[in-house]
Design a protein around this motif. Sequence first.
Motif, mmCIF file in Angstrom:
data_model
loop_
_atom_site.group_PDB
_atom_site.id
_atom_site.type_symbol
_atom_site.label_atom_id
_atom_site.label_comp_id
_atom_site.label_asym_id
_atom_site.label_seq_id
_atom_site.Cartn_x
_atom_site.Cartn_y
_atom_site.Cartn_z
ATOM 1 N N PHE A 31 0.831 -1.201 0.000
ATOM 2 C CA PHE A 31 0.000 0.000 0.000
ATOM 3 C C PHE A 31 0.870 1.257 0.000
ATOM 4 C CE2 PHE A 31 -2.984 -3.033 0.315
ATOM 5 C CZ PHE A 31 -3.510 -3.389 1.539
ATOM 6 N N GLN A 32 1.908 1.269 0.832
ATOM 7 C CA GLN A 32 2.743 2.456 0.944
ATOM 8 C C GLN A 32 3.605 2.666 -0.298
ATOM 9 O OE1 GLN A 32 3.990 3.433 5.241
ATOM 10 N NE2 GLN A 32 3.787 1.219 5.305
ATOM 11 N N GLU A 33 4.051 1.582 -0.917
ATOM 12 C CA GLU A 33 4.778 1.712 -2.181
ATOM 13 C C GLU A 33 3.875 2.318 -3.254
ATOM 14 O OE1 GLU A 33 6.207 -2.169 -3.081
ATOM 15 O OE2 GLU A 33 7.639 -2.221 -1.409
ATOM 16 N N ALA A 34 2.605 1.884 -3.294
ATOM 17 C CA ALA A 34 1.665 2.417 -4.282
ATOM 18 C C ALA A 34 1.406 3.902 -4.056
ATOM 19 C CB ALA A 34 0.348 1.633 -4.210
ATOM 20 N N ARG A 115 9.916 9.428 -1.218
ATOM 21 C CA ARG A 115 10.545 8.139 -0.925
ATOM 22 C C ARG A 115 9.792 7.395 0.170
ATOM 23 N NH1 ARG A 115 15.150 11.509 -1.679
ATOM 24 N NH2 ARG A 115 16.457 10.803 -3.405
ATOM 25 N N TYR A 116 9.711 6.079 -0.010
ATOM 26 C CA TYR A 116 9.196 5.205 1.030
ATOM 27 C C TYR A 116 10.361 4.413 1.597
ATOM 28 C CZ TYR A 116 7.112 1.026 3.121
ATOM 29 O OH TYR A 116 6.802 0.007 3.981
ATOM 30 N N ARG A 117 10.691 4.722 2.870
ATOM 31 C CA ARG A 117 11.821 4.097 3.558
ATOM 32 C C ARG A 117 13.106 4.174 2.724
ATOM 33 N NH1 ARG A 117 9.161 -1.234 6.600
ATOM 34 N NH2 ARG A 117 8.002 -0.018 8.148
ATOM 35 N N GLY A 118 13.353 5.357 2.180
ATOM 36 C CA GLY A 118 14.592 5.611 1.463
ATOM 37 C C GLY A 118 14.575 5.206 0.007
ATOM 38 N N ARG A 119 13.475 4.629 -0.492
ATOM 39 C CA ARG A 119 13.413 4.195 -1.895
ATOM 40 C C ARG A 119 12.351 4.996 -2.639
ATOM 41 N NH1 ARG A 119 14.286 -2.329 -2.386
ATOM 42 N NH2 ARG A 119 16.072 -2.497 -1.002
ATOM 43 N N GLN A 175 21.492 7.237 6.647
ATOM 44 C CA GLN A 175 20.298 7.382 7.480
ATOM 45 C C GLN A 175 19.043 7.660 6.671
ATOM 46 O OE1 GLN A 175 20.554 9.221 11.417
ATOM 47 N NE2 GLN A 175 22.604 9.929 10.909
ATOM 48 N N ILE A 176 19.200 8.127 5.427
ATOM 49 C CA ILE A 176 18.009 8.487 4.651
ATOM 50 C C ILE A 176 17.833 7.665 3.394
ATOM 51 C CG2 ILE A 176 18.116 10.867 5.492
ATOM 52 C CD1 ILE A 176 19.102 11.633 2.641
ATOM 53 N N ILE A 177 18.874 6.947 2.968
ATOM 54 C CA ILE A 177 18.805 6.147 1.745
ATOM 55 C C ILE A 177 18.988 4.673 2.099
ATOM 56 C CG2 ILE A 177 19.751 5.772 -0.564
ATOM 57 C CD1 ILE A 177 18.502 8.502 -0.251
ATOM 58 N N ASP A 178 18.174 3.824 1.474
ATOM 59 C CA ASP A 178 18.287 2.391 1.703
ATOM 60 C C ASP A 178 19.696 1.892 1.380
ATOM 61 O OD1 ASP A 178 16.679 -0.286 2.036
ATOM 62 O OD2 ASP A 178 17.897 -0.536 0.240
#
Length: 480
Positions: A31-34, A115-119, A175-178
């Motif tokens: 859901f969050q990726e979408a 971005r979602y969790r850095g992506r 800290q901010i990028i996967d």
Amino acid sequence: MITKEEVRALLQSTETYRIERTTSTGDMDKFQEAICAFANDLPNSRKKGYLILGAYDNGTLSGLKVTDALLKKIAAIRSDGNILPLPIMSVERFEYEDGDLLVAEVSPSLVPPVRYRGRTFVRVGPRRDIATEAEERILFERRTSYMATFDATPCFGATIKDIDTDYIKREYLPQIIDHEVLESDSRDVKEQLASIHLYDLQHECPTNAAIILFGRDPQYFLHGCYVQYVHFAGKDRGSEIINERQIKGCLSKMLPQLESFVRDAVVTSRPIPISMLREKDIFNYPDKALRELLMNACMHRDYQSNMPIRFYQYEDRIEILNAGGLYGEARPENFPMVNDYRNPIVAEAMRGLKYVNMFNRGIQRVKTLLQENGNPEPIFNVDKITAFEVVVKPSLSLNLVTNDEKVTKSVTKLNETLNDILDFCSTPRSMTEIMGRLGLKHRYNVKHRYIDPLIESGHLEMTIPDKPNSRSQKYKRALT
């Protein structure tokens, strides 16, 4: 928000880049990726995207029953901090004869890439995937065209050597990028910094955000970029100065110094006796509340001004004043319920460095911390056009220390009572006997106020410690 009839039509739409249908109700990553992909709007359609729960790919309904719990769960995606910058979205439930639909409507972001969790996720047709370098560059260029905030603009005259790129690569980016994305990123440092809005490729210079956050000498370019602390002995600026300090440097170096300074030089404590056995430390100000106010000042201030953040301590209050009044959607009539960001890149970086959370909870948190410490409620002066001021007064509990005649009498009386109990219990005594000695009738109060503290401190012992509630229980003075 979309209407019930429009939702039905949308289920059969061929605009697949705008729609994601699913029968799942628990795949939060999906859901969050979408939502992240819809917010990025890679095709630049300027149209809203829709995550629809309760429908199959062919548009038929699955018979889902949308509960309030599910509605709250999906709505919470907006502000849980996993998707940054925060998406613009709304969530609604639609009821039909053949089942319910939960629809999350997502507007294209004005500050991509999101971005979602850095992506960075994007959508082209029915595909939802991680953005390529070229796709991310497109989103960044679109953001530059949308944004006009000062921190996003180029800092003319500065070069890549004027920012601490080693610190950025070593401390900030992880800290901010996967991790996997960072490992596979083969771009040069300028392109990497440009993707997070710290470098302007067109003008070949760092942005103002990069100088503010990671500059080697930010005051050279932005003269008011520091905190001025002054401790006055009296109640106004005409009184003698006890201490003065300028805390300078980029935010990544200055903020930890500021935290330490508040704890070591501003916050003080004094013990007051609350019984013969215990003392309580009373703090003039809770350090976490002052930290929150100073972090907000650094995040929201107008960095085009030459006035530093003023952190003035007086005998009866602390004043924090920073350049720049309420910004954007935030106005005196809706403060503090509505928040907006004058420096969105600086704010996002401070969140990445764990100094702020960007959940719009800061003001309430400050009020709670002050209340718990016994301080009066803070005073926010939001009527000034060019500045924002907050006034915090010391803990009211300090009055007990400086004007403690009543406290002293109370503590003295309590100590006398405790000593009398210990003397009386040289011979084992029952609770009834102790109550009779004190002339008190409330068993619970006697036990809670006198007996339990004496037992906890080791001054008094139970004759039957294994059965504390025994009717035969008695209390005796400890030998040591």
